[in-house]
Design a protein around this motif. Structure first.
Motif, PDB file in Angstrom:
ATOM      1  N   LEU A 178       0.821  -1.209   0.000  1.00 45.32           N
ATOM      2  CA  LEU A 178       0.000   0.000   0.000  1.00 45.32           C
ATOM      3  C   LEU A 178       0.856   1.259   0.000  1.00 45.32           C
ATOM      4  CD1 LEU A 178      -2.731  -1.188   2.518  1.00 45.32           C
ATOM      5  CD2 LEU A 178      -3.161  -0.405   0.176  1.00 45.32           C
ATOM      6  N   LEU A 179       1.915   1.247   0.830  1.00 46.33           N
ATOM      7  CA  LEU A 179       2.809   2.411   0.902  1.00 46.33           C
ATOM      8  C   LEU A 179       3.388   2.688  -0.473  1.00 46.33           C
ATOM      9  CD1 LEU A 179       4.714   1.618   4.236  1.00 46.33           C
ATOM     10  CD2 LEU A 179       3.100   3.493   3.859  1.00 46.33           C
ATOM     11  N   ASP A 180       3.760   1.609  -1.139  1.00 43.48           N
ATOM     12  CA  ASP A 180       4.364   1.703  -2.465  1.00 43.48           C
ATOM     13  C   ASP A 180       3.361   2.259  -3.470  1.00 43.48           C
ATOM     14  OD1 ASP A 180       6.469   1.315  -4.222  1.00 43.48           O
ATOM     15  OD2 ASP A 180       5.495  -0.533  -4.957  1.00 43.48           O
ATOM     16  N   LYS A 181       2.174   1.686  -3.437  1.00 49.56           N
ATOM     17  CA  LYS A 181       1.123   2.034  -4.383  1.00 49.56           C
ATOM     18  C   LYS A 181       0.767   3.513  -4.282  1.00 49.56           C
ATOM     19  CE  LYS A 181      -3.330  -0.189  -5.418  1.00 49.56           C
ATOM     20  NZ  LYS A 181      -4.117  -1.300  -4.834  1.00 49.56           N
ATOM     21  N   ILE A 237       3.961   6.641  -0.578  1.00 51.51           N
ATOM     22  CA  ILE A 237       4.221   7.289   0.714  1.00 51.51           C
ATOM     23  C   ILE A 237       5.211   6.479   1.555  1.00 51.51           C
ATOM     24  CG2 ILE A 237       2.142   8.706   0.992  1.00 51.51           C
ATOM     25  CD1 ILE A 237       0.779   6.345   2.286  1.00 51.51           C
ATOM     26  N   VAL A 238       6.045   5.682   0.886  1.00 51.62           N
ATOM     27  CA  VAL A 238       7.021   4.854   1.605  1.00 51.62           C
ATOM     28  C   VAL A 238       7.903   5.711   2.505  1.00 51.62           C
ATOM     29  CG1 VAL A 238       8.950   3.255   1.356  1.00 51.62           C
ATOM     30  CG2 VAL A 238       7.040   3.168  -0.261  1.00 51.62           C
ATOM     31  N   ALA A 239       8.313   6.861   1.973  1.00 52.71           N
ATOM     32  CA  ALA A 239       9.244   7.707   2.723  1.00 52.71           C
ATOM     33  C   ALA A 239       8.600   8.300   3.969  1.00 52.71           C
ATOM     34  CB  ALA A 239       9.748   8.834   1.834  1.00 52.71           C
ATOM     35  N   LYS A 240       7.275   8.281   3.968  1.00 58.52           N
ATOM     36  CA  LYS A 240       6.573   8.932   5.064  1.00 58.52           C
ATOM     37  C   LYS A 240       6.153   7.953   6.161  1.00 58.52           C
ATOM     38  CE  LYS A 240       5.576  12.948   2.613  1.00 58.52           C
ATOM     39  NZ  LYS A 240       6.555  12.739   1.601  1.00 58.52           N
ATOM     40  N   LYS A 241       6.560   6.696   6.044  1.00 56.98           N
ATOM     41  CA  LYS A 241       5.928   5.689   6.882  1.00 56.98           C
ATOM     42  C   LYS A 241       6.179   5.888   8.374  1.00 56.98           C
ATOM     43  CE  LYS A 241       9.438   1.997   6.490  1.00 56.98           C
ATOM     44  NZ  LYS A 241       9.924   2.006   7.857  1.00 56.98           N
ATOM     45  N   ASP A 242       7.275   6.567   8.758  1.00 59.42           N
ATOM     46  CA  ASP A 242       7.566   6.733  10.175  1.00 59.42           C
ATOM     47  C   ASP A 242       7.158   8.097  10.719  1.00 59.42           C
ATOM     48  OD1 ASP A 242       8.489   4.200  10.634  1.00 59.42           O
ATOM     49  OD2 ASP A 242      10.473   4.689   9.807  1.00 59.42           O
ATOM     50  N   LEU A 243       6.454   8.863   9.861  1.00 58.37           N
ATOM     51  CA  LEU A 243       6.009  10.181  10.326  1.00 58.37           C
ATOM     52  C   LEU A 243       4.666  10.048  11.045  1.00 58.37           C
ATOM     53  CD1 LEU A 243       6.892  12.445   7.282  1.00 58.37           C
ATOM     54  CD2 LEU A 243       8.244  11.964   9.338  1.00 58.37           C
ATOM     55  N   PRO A 272       0.824  11.730  11.826  1.00 59.61           N
ATOM     56  CA  PRO A 272      -0.144  12.427  10.965  1.00 59.61           C
ATOM     57  C   PRO A 272       0.054  13.938  10.915  1.00 59.61           C
ATOM     58  CG  PRO A 272      -1.265  10.750  12.226  1.00 59.61           C
ATOM     59  CD  PRO A 272       0.165  10.738  12.678  1.00 59.61           C
ATOM     60  N   ASN A 273       0.405  14.567  12.089  1.00 60.47           N
ATOM     61  CA  ASN A 273       0.511  16.027  12.056  1.00 60.47           C
ATOM     62  C   ASN A 273       1.737  16.518  11.301  1.00 60.47           C
ATOM     63  OD1 ASN A 273       2.472  15.346  13.848  1.00 60.47           O
ATOM     64  ND2 ASN A 273       1.484  16.246  15.645  1.00 60.47           N
ATOM     65  N   GLN A 274       2.556  15.595  10.795  1.00 58.93           N
ATOM     66  CA  GLN A 274       3.704  15.997   9.984  1.00 58.93           C
ATOM     67  C   GLN A 274       3.406  15.914   8.488  1.00 58.93           C
ATOM     68  OE1 GLN A 274       5.971  13.037  12.172  1.00 58.93           O
ATOM     69  NE2 GLN A 274       7.552  14.581  12.627  1.00 58.93           N
ATOM     70  N   LEU A 275       2.140  15.558   8.177  1.00 57.55           N
ATOM     71  CA  LEU A 275       1.770  15.384   6.755  1.00 57.55           C
ATOM     72  C   LEU A 275       0.815  16.481   6.312  1.00 57.55           C
ATOM     73  CD1 LEU A 275       0.910  11.561   6.786  1.00 57.55           C
ATOM     74  CD2 LEU A 275       3.084  12.620   6.152  1.00 57.55           C
ATOM     75  N   SER A 276       0.751  16.699   4.965  1.00 57.15           N
ATOM     76  CA  SER A 276      -0.248  17.627   4.442  1.00 57.15           C
ATOM     77  C   SER A 276      -1.596  16.923   4.443  1.00 57.15           C
ATOM     78  CB  SER A 276       0.109  18.026   3.014  1.00 57.15           C
ATOM     79  OG  SER A 276      -0.169  16.946   2.135  1.00 57.15           O
ATOM     80  N   GLY A 277      -2.674  17.720   4.245  1.00 56.38           N
ATOM     81  CA  GLY A 277      -4.014  17.138   4.254  1.00 56.38           C
ATOM     82  C   GLY A 277      -4.166  16.024   3.228  1.00 56.38           C
ATOM     83  N   GLY A 278      -3.674  16.287   2.007  1.00 56.22           N
ATOM     84  CA  GLY A 278      -3.817  15.291   0.948  1.00 56.22           C
ATOM     85  C   GLY A 278      -3.097  14.004   1.305  1.00 56.22           C
ATOM     86  N   GLN A 279      -1.890  14.172   1.876  1.00 50.83           N
ATOM     87  CA  GLN A 279      -1.129  12.978   2.268  1.00 50.83           C
ATOM     88  C   GLN A 279      -1.854  12.216   3.370  1.00 50.83           C
ATOM     89  OE1 GLN A 279       2.388  15.134   3.211  1.00 50.83           O
ATOM     90  NE2 GLN A 279       3.455  14.544   1.329  1.00 50.83           N
ATOM     91  N   GLN A 280      -2.436  12.970   4.293  1.00 56.22           N
ATOM     92  CA  GLN A 280      -3.171  12.308   5.374  1.00 56.22           C
ATOM     93  C   GLN A 280      -4.333  11.512   4.804  1.00 56.22           C
ATOM     94  OE1 GLN A 280      -4.050  14.256   9.127  1.00 56.22           O
ATOM     95  NE2 GLN A 280      -2.678  15.910   8.630  1.00 56.22           N
TER      96      GLN A 280
END
Lengths: 234, 808
Positions: free
Chosen positions: A125-128, A131-137, A139-147
């Motif tokens: 799923l991360l790959d698809k 968002i692999v690079a974001k896996k250890d962040l 939620p409040n470190q992400l933009s709305g779309g990424q969330q």
């Protein structure tokens, strides 16, 4: 897949019934992408809640996968959540104390999926969703779309047959919103996942193949979308 | 799953560091007080449990009125020594019976002389008979239980004493010279055994057991009785109920025999259903059932209650903060529910979070205990230890139990509230019906403040009572006065009187610290009056510095003062009536002859016991020295407060006369402070506990007000936009808490009144119930509550309303 018969929902206060839904009867088949539209307070969110078994109708019957689910006990309902239904919310509702990875993992843990299977599904799923690079962040470190991407990934983790989305793009900018809608369309087309979304936006509704228009708790219009279109490749 | 939950719990704690610290720290404090109590209770419960064989050991208790404090019949620990033989010969279930010296409060010290070394004073050396170690299963390091006391003039030392005296336990066959009182010649005793010190305390504690032969036989004359401790070892599986019935029958026969010998009719003494009494009690229960005194549990009850309250306060903080925080967790609950999580799983998750906090508190508590234990030990005169505890396993089990209890108490309600959230409403962002448990939270805050205010009121009144006691006129001059543990002896007294600086040397049977009450009945104008008799020397009353109200005190100028004049104290004079100086009364002596005594003076009541007892109506008589005045008091009054040198001089004289027995003395100032010690100790503890409880309550209030301010952010913002000033906002937040604090005060007043009244009633000399501690406590509680809340309220008031209104 979904069979609603004469669903009614009302609240009574001081002996007066306030109807939220009246005589809602409809069928939704496997693989459909339905958009529920209507003005504020028309009852579209209540309908989605009933479909998600978060609320019970006051009257009428609701069959899900050929089974009467009008009123279910907690155990049965949660079985359905674990195996068949994925939720996507307007406010994303990621768990703040969990990382992206953990958020996606949570439903798999509840479903008691084995650890290696879990790891591979999450990696997938991360790959698809890129968002692999974001896996250890968190939620409040992400933009709305990424969330919201994480929210969708989480909903898909258990490989549900249906996704219920309540204004999934309501909090997003238009570019991000478009990205999410295209993703929904792709999931519907390529993986055959049934999607029911509530939306305000005409444009978003066109990504689906059927629109239910609700006004004052009654289905006013039930029509296929005019020109099914592929808005580019995601 | 578990791992993830633990991780989330940890991240949540970290996010709310301050509140977590308050929660955990508070709980650790509450736990510490409670665990200290547990340690103490365990210690008290562990008396006489050091060997499984003690199950068959019993103490014998006789009902009699010999040497009881109120001269009435009680079940006593000391029994007629003849009973030992009775049991030995007539009770086949008894395996062995032994007689042991009892403790006399004032003079229980023996002097021990080894070879030509200086004598050492050792307490708790007890004389017994050959059966002592047949009854008590002590472990012999040297010698053996069978042989040790086989012969007369033998002594068995405890390991600790042997090491203290000789530095080794290999001392079998050596001789020690034991001088039992000042004028005793001393008897050389051979060491025949060394026993190990048991791991748990003993009700019959000793440093050494001697067999001088005194305990081997009973007095021949049936009118003479010896009283001492009696212990018996019974066969296994003896039924004490049956044995006690048999004993009772045997005892009645013995009593009849003895009374027959005294030409007294048994039926005269035991009429109206009164019966002589004799029974066996298991040795484990000896410590918890002291005759005519409160047992440790009764004494400890208020402290146990207080520490339980303290724990409760910290648990309440925990619940309040957890439910207040729950708003932040609502979303998580909603999401998890739609992801397919059972309510049960959520409940578990939140319980685990509570458990995590309570386990951290528990560890902190163990550290705290290590830190405060030395102070606690010296304060309570005990030797408790956490790690070097004979019942470490029990202790760990208790801690585990406590951990579960606290986790459930603190975590169950928040877990229940949280896991019950309805996902539809919380996911819509509607927290209105999420704010459950406000009523409960208010009740808990009130409860905390009731406890704290009650504590503050209690401190105030206790402080006043103790100031009253330490400043109270005792009726005698306690300064510059010492009491040497010795009988009056002319030779020694005359030597002392020659030392310049010494004003009086005297003896009395009644002085603070060592009082021997002898009751008597006198006839005055046809009425009988019950008095307490005190025998004094001519100088005793001036030595004590008593105040004469009427008439005179004894003086050498009046010859008959040594024969039949008496001085009364005020309490006694009130029984006689008015104008009694020069009057006479009669007293029938034991031969039936009436002696006439003349009253020559009345002195002010003086205290010789704590303020909890009223001064008895007392008559003072001078005898021709000796006789009943020999109760080991030798009062020495100095005319200077720099009397250190004088004491050295006294000791020099002592050594000349009594080289084999070291001199011991106490100053009356010390005796007086000692009489207040129990009370001071209790008060210090109450003060400490109150401070802790008040600060815990305030911390709780602080954290709670933070959450309330946060919860009402939007309301505050709207009010500000509508034109409310900062002060108005602060007042708004204060008001809700102030009502709680006032309600708490109203509740705590009657509670404090009842508790303090009961405490004050325990003193014969006490202050009237004052009013102002109640008001002061209310004022203090309101001021600190307002200050605490205002800190948070101000923060909420000065924030820009735009920030709060921008987002939903």
């Amino acid at each position: 897949m979904i069979e609603l018969k004469n669903i009614e929902k009302y609240y009574s206060s001081k002996g007066i019934k306030h109807y939220v839904l009246r005589h809602v009867t409809t069928t939704i088949k496997q693989g459909e992408f339905v958009s529920i539209m209507g003005p504020s307070g028309s009852g579209k969110s209540t309908l989605l809640n009933i479909l998600g078994m978060l609320e019970e109708p006051t009257y009428g019957t609701f069959e899900f996968l050929g089974e009467d689910v009008t009123s279910l006990n907690e155990r049965k309902r949660i079985e359905l959540y674990r195996n068949h239904i994925g939720f996507v919310f307007q406010a994303y509702h990621l768990i703040d104390e969990m990382t992206v990875y953990e958020n996606i993992e949570a439903p798999l843990l509840y479903k008691k999926v084995g650890s290696s299977e879990r790891a591979s599904r999450i990696a997938n799923l991360l790959d698809k969703f890129n968002i692999v690079a974001k896996k250890d962040l968190f939620p409040n470190q992400l933009s709305g779309g990424q969330q919201q991407l994480v929210g969708i990934a989480r909903a898909l983790a258990t490989q549900p047959s249906i996704i219920l989305a309540d204004e999934p793009t309501g909090n997003l900018q238009s570019a991000q919103a478009e990205e999410i809608m295209q993703l929904f369309q792709k999931l519907n087309k390529e993986e055959g996942i049934t999607i029911i979304q509530v939306t305000h936006s005409e444009k978003n509704a066109t990504y689906g193949n059927r629109i239910l228009n609700i006004q004052d708790g009654v289905i006013k219009e039930d029509s296929p979308t005019q020109a099914p279109q592929m808005g580019g490749v995601v | 799953m578990f791992k993830l939950n633990l991780k989330i719990a940890w991240r949540n704690l970290w996010k709310n560091k301050v509140y977590a610290a308050i929660n955990i720290g508070g709980l650790a404090l509450g736990l510490t007080a409670f665990v200290l109590m547990l340690l103490y209770i365990n210690h008290e419960e562990s008396y006489d449990t050091w060997s499984p064989d003690l199950k068959n050991v019993y103490q014998i208790r006789e009902k009699h009125d010999f040497f009881t404090p109120d001269n009435k019949e009680h079940w006593n620990e000391i029994s007629n020594s003849r009973i030992a033989n009775l049991i030995r010969t007539k009770l086949p279930q008894a395996f062995a019976v032994t007689k042991v010296d009892n403790d006399w409060d004032f003079s229980s010290v023996y002097s021990l002389k080894i070879d030509n070394a200086n004598p050492v004073v050792i307490n708790k050396i007890k004389d017994s008979d050959s059966s002592f170690f047949h009854v008590f299963p002590y472990h012999f390091l040297q010698g053996s239980a069978d042989k040790a006391l086989e012969n007369k003039n033998t002594i068995v030392l405890k390991e600790s004493l042997a090491i203290k005296l000789f530095g080794t336990t290999k001392v079998l066959g050596k001789t020690v010279n034991v001088v039992r009182w000042r004028s005793d010649k001393g008897s050389p005793l051979t060491i025949t055994g060394i026993v190990a010190d048991p791991k748990t305390p003993q009700s019959l504690s000793f440093n050494a057991i001697t067999r001088t032969g005194d305990k081997d036989k009973d007095p021949e004359n049936p009118t003479n009785n010896n009283y001492c401790f009696l212990y018996a070892k019974l066969n296994k599986l003896s039924d004490t109920l049956v044995i006690n019935q048999t004993l009772q029958k045997l005892y009645i026969d013995l009593k009849k025999n003895l009374l027959g010998g005294q030409k007294q009719r048994y039926n005269d003494l035991y009429k109206d259903g009164k019966l002589p009494g004799l029974k066996l009690i298991p040795i484990e229960t000896v410590h918890s059932t002291p005759p005519y005194k409160m047992n440790w549990f009764e004494k400890l009850k208020p402290v146990i209650a207080i520490s339980a309250f303290l724990l409760l306060i910290s648990v309440i903080n925990f619940i309040n903060l957890a439910t207040a925080q729950s708003v932040q967790r609502a979303k998580e609950v909603g999401v998890k529910k739609v992801l397919g999580c059972y309510k049960r799983q959520l409940t578990w998750q939140f319980l685990i979070e509570s458990a995590l906090q309570s386990i951290i508190s528990l560890f902190l508590c163990i550290i705290l205990i290590e830190v405060v234990l030395p102070a606690f030990n010296s304060q309570f005169n005990v030797d408790l230890s956490f790690w070097h505890n004979a019942q470490l396993l029990t202790m760990i089990a208790q801690l585990a139990g406590l951990f579960v209890l606290v986790t459930l108490l603190a975590g169950l309600y928040p877990a229940w509230v949280l896991s019950n959230y309805n996902p539809v409403s919380v996911l819509k962002g509607n927290y209105e019906n999420v704010l459950r448990g406000i009523a409960l939270r208010n009740v808990l805050v009130v409860f905390q403040f009731v406890i704290s205010v009650t504590f503050i009121i209690s401190i105030g009144i206790m402080q006043m009572q103790s100031r009253f006691m330490s400043n109270k006129d005792l009726g005698f001059e306690r300064g510059n006065l010492i009491n040497i543990k010795s009988n009056y002896e002319d030779n020694f007294a005359e030597r002392l009187k020659k030392i310049p600086g010494i004003e009086y040397v005297a003896t009395t049977t009644q002085v603070m610290g060592n009082t021997f009450n002898v009751p008597e009945e006198v006839k005055y104008k046809g009425n009988s009056i019950n008095l307490n008799t005190v025998t004094v020397t001519m100088d005793a009353l001036p030595a004590l510095g008593v105040k004469v109200i009427q008439g005179r005190i004894f003086s050498k100028e009046f010859k008959q003062d040594t024969v039949n004049t008496v001085v009364l104290n005020e309490a006694a004079a009130n029984l006689f009536g008015k104008n009694i100086i020069g009057q006479t009364y009669g007293k029938v002596d034991w031969e039936g002859k009436t002696n006439i005594f003349q009253i020559v003076g009345i002195i002010k009541n003086y205290h010789n016991e704590g303020f909890d007892k009223s001064v008895l109506p007392t008559v003072y008589k001078v005898t021709s020295l000796g006789g009943t005045s020999n109760t080991n008091n030798l009062l020495v009054r100095f005319n200077t407060s720099q009397y250190k040198d004088l004491i050295n001089k006294i000791e020099k004289q002592w050594k000349v006369l009594y080289p084999n027995f070291p001199m011991e003395y106490t100053s009356l100032d010390d005796v007086f402070s000692k009489s207040l010690e129990d009370n001071d100790r209790f008060m210090n503890m109450i003060i400490l506990f109150s401070i802790v409880s008040v600060s815990l309550s305030l911390l709780g209030l602080f954290a709670l007000s933070t959450f309330v301010a946060k919860r009402r952010t939007k309301e505050i913002a709207v009010r500000k936009v509508l034109g409310a000033s900062n002060i108005q906002i602060v007042n708004l937040l204060n008001k809700s808490f102030l009502i709680l604090v006032i309600v708490a005060n109203l509740i705590s007043w009657p509670i404090a009144y009842i508790i303090i009244k009961k405490w004050l009633d325990g003193f014969a000399y006490r202050i009237d119930m004052p009013v102002f501690p109640f008001f002061i406590a209310t004022l203090i509680s309101i001021i600190i509550a307002v200050l605490t809340v205002s800190i948070q309220a101000r923060k909420a008031a000065v924030t820009n309303p735009v920030n709060a209104l921008k987002y939903e």
